[in-house]
Design an enzyme around this catalytic site. Structure first.
Site, short mmCIF file in Angstrom:
data_model
loop_
_atom_site.label_atom_id
_atom_site.label_comp_id
_atom_site.label_asym_id
_atom_site.label_seq_id
_atom_site.Cartn_x
_atom_site.Cartn_y
_atom_site.Cartn_z
N LYS A 200 42.33 47.16 38.03
CA LYS A 200 43.48 47.61 37.18
C LYS A 200 44.47 47.06 38.05
O LYS A 200 45.15 46.03 37.63
CB LYS A 200 43.31 49.20 36.95
N TYR B 76 33.68 57.62 35.47
CA TYR B 76 33.31 56.56 34.87
C TYR B 76 33.39 55.23 35.48
O TYR B 76 34.04 55.90 36.64
CB TYR B 76 34.20 56.27 33.51
N ASP C 233 34.22 53.83 44.18
CA ASP C 233 35.01 53.43 43.06
C ASP C 233 36.47 53.77 42.92
O ASP C 233 36.65 54.68 41.84
CB ASP C 233 33.84 53.72 41.61
#
Ligand SMILES: *Cc1c(COP(=O)(O)O)cnc(C)c1O
Length: 427
Positions: A265, A142, A237
Site C-alpha cells: 500500500k 486479512y 503484516d
C-alpha cells in the site's frame, strides 16, 4: 441510465461481477459502484462528473492524496527511461536502504508487486526457516488471497482451520490455525498444545480488514513471548499499517520487533509495490542465497520504486505524521460528538491516518464485536454520505483513510455531512 450504471452494465459482460477486486462491486451496501475518471488531492470525480471527498484512498496507498505532484513527476521521469528491465537498478537499492533505515526490524528486504505476494512469500520463508508447517492467524485479519491465508476458524480452538474460499485444498487449510483476535488465553493454550509444530504467527498488528480493531498490549506481548519461547517466527503484516499509522509503523507504536514484516500500500504510493523483510539470518534463506524459492518478473519495477521513494520522502519530513494524526483525530472526534449529540450507537477511533467508524455503543475488540455492529444502519449512512459527496469504503468491515491533502475545512465539511446522514439513519 447514469454513466455509472451504463459502465457497470457494460463491465459485467467481460469482467466477472464487473470488477477486478470483489469489494468494489458494492455487494454489501447495494447499488451501483462509482466508476472514477480522475482524482486530485482529497477528491475523486466519477463518470457522471460528481465530485466526492475520498476516504478510501485506493484502500490505503494514497497517503499524500490523489496525483501528488512529486509522485507523478517521479513516475513520469522513470517512465521516460524505460518501463521495466527485469534486472537490478540503483533506485531499488535506494528504496531498500530507506525502508531498512526507517524500520529498525528490517535488516534485509525484498521487493514484490502486491501485498498478497509479500505475505505468501513471508510464510513460505517462515516455514522454510523453521522446518515447520503450521501457521497461526486471527479471525477477521486479512493477509491477501494466498491459499494458506483464506482460512477461517474450525469448530474448536485446537481443530484445523476450514477454507474460507472454494478452491482452497483442505490439506492446505489444515495447516492454518485460526484464533480470536486479542485473546491471550487462546494463544497460550494453542502454543502449549502445538508450539513445536508452529512455524509462525501472522497478524495485522492493528487490524484494518474487519473495520479498525486495535491489538491490546497484553496480546501483542504474548505473541512476541510465545513465538520466542517456542522457536516460531512473528510476522507483522503491515501491508496496511506500514507508514500509515506512523513513520515507525505499528511495530514502533507497540515497541515490538517482529522477525518478519510485510509492507505494501503506502510504500508504493499508488503503484503496484510491496515488500517483505526482517532478520538477516531468516532473509538469507531466500533464493539465490538459500533454499526458499521466491521470484517476480516485475519485482522492483522502476515506476513503482520511483512512486514509493517519492512518497516515503514526503512522509518522512518532520511533522508529517503529527499533522496527519491530528487531522484524522479531528474527523473521528467530530463523528463521536455527533453520535453523542444525536444519542445513537455510533462511534469512531483512529490511529495515525487510519480510522474506523462503528454503528455500535463502543469500539470493537475482535471480529465478533464487529459482526455485532448495526450493518443496516451503516449501509443507509454509506449511501447518504455518497449522495452528499463523501466516498467511504463500501463495506462496514473496512477501515478508512485520511490523506495529507485533506484540509481541516474538508474534514469539517465531512462532519457536517455526517450529522445530516446520521439524523436520517436515526429515523
Ligand atoms: C491489502 C492487504 C493485503 C493484500 O495486499 P494486496 O496488495 O491487495 O495483495 C495483505 N495484508 C493486509 C493487512 C492488507 O491490508
Amino acid at each position: 441510465m447514469s454513466n455509472n450504471e451504463h459502465l457497470f452494465a457494460r463491465a459485467q459482460r467481460h469482467i466477472p461481477g464487473g470488477v477486478n477486486s470483489p469489494v468494489r462491486a458494492f455487494g454489501s451496501v447495494g447499488g451501483t459502484p462509482r466508476f472514477f475518471v480522475r482524482g486530485e488531492g482529497p477528491y475523486v470525480w466519477d463518470a457522471d462528473g460528481k465530485r466526492y471527498i475520498d476516504y478510501v484512498g485506493s484502500w490505503g496507498p494514497l497517503i499524500l492524496g490523489h496525483a501528488h505532484p512529486a509522485v507523478v513527476e517521479a513516475v513520469e521521469r522513470a517512465a521516460r527511461n524505460g518501463l521495466s528491465f527485469g534486472a537490478p537498478t540503483e533506485a531499488e537499492i535506494d528504496l531498500a536502504d530507506l525502508l531498512c533505515e526507517l524500520l529498525p526490524s528490517l535488516e534485509q528486504v525484498r521487493l514484490v508487486s502486491s501485498g498478497t505476494e509479500a505475505t505468501m512469500s513471508a510464510i513460505r520463508l517462515a516455514r522454510g526457516f523453521t522446518g515447520r508447517d503450521k501457521l497461526v492467524k486471527f479471525e477477521g485479519c486479512y493477509h491477501g488471497h494466498a491459499d494458506s491465508l483464506l482460512v477461517k476458524a474450525g469448530s474448536g480452538l485446537l481443530t484445523f482451520g476450514n477454507p474460507s474460499s472454494a478452491g482452497v485444498p483442505a490439506g492446505v487449510a489444515n495447516d492454518t490455525l485460526v484464533l480470536p483476535y486479542n485473546d491471550v488465553a487462546a494463544l497460550e493454550e494453542l502454543f502449549s498444545a502445538k508450539g513445536s509444530e508452529i512455524a509462525a504467527i501472522i497478524v495485522e498488528p492493528i487490524a484494518g480488514n474487519m473495520n479498525l480493531v486495535r491489538a491490546n498490549p497484553q496480546f501483542v506481548q504474548a505473541m512476541r513471548r510465545l513465538t520466542e519461547q517456542h522457536g516460531a517466527l512473528l510476522i507483522y503484516d503491515e501491508v496496511m499499517t506500514g507508514f500509515r499509522v506512523g513513520l515507525q509503523c505499528a511495530q514502533g507504536l507497540h515497541g515490538i520487533t517482529p522477525d518478519l514484516t510485510t509492507l505494501g500500500k503506502v510504500i508504493g504510493g499508488g503503484m503496484p509495490l510491496a515488500a517483505f523483510g526482517g532478520r538477516a539470518d531468516v532473509m538469507s534463506k531466500l533464493t539465490p542465497l538459500g533454499p526458499v524459492y521466491q521470484a517476480g518478473t516485475l519485482s522492483g519495477n522502476p515506476l513503482s520504486v520511483a512512486a514509493g521513494l517519492a512518497t516515503l520522502n514526503e512522509i518522512r519530513k518532520p511533522g508529517f505524521f503529527e499533522e496527519l494524526t491530528a487531522k484524522t483525530c479531528m474527523l473521528t472526534e467530530g463523528f463521536n460528538a455527533v453520535g453523542r449529540e444525536l444519542n445513537i450507537p455510533f462511534c469512531a477511533q483512529s490511529v495515525g491516518g487510519m480510522f474506523g467508524i462503528y454503528f455500535a455503543e463502543q469500539v470493537p475488540d475482535n471480529y465478533n464485536d464487529v459482526m455485532n455492529s448495526d450493518r443496516a444502519r451503516f449501509n443507509a449512512f454509506f449511501h447518504d454520505m455518497l449522495e452528499q459527496g463523501v466516498y467511504l469504503a463500501p463495506s462496514a468491515f473496512e477501515a478508512g483513510f485520511v490523506s495529507a491533502a485533506h484540509s481541516g475545512a474538508t474534514i469539517m465539511a465531512t462532519i457536517s455531512t455526517a450529522r445530516l446522514a446520521l439524523e436520517h439513519a436515526k429515523r
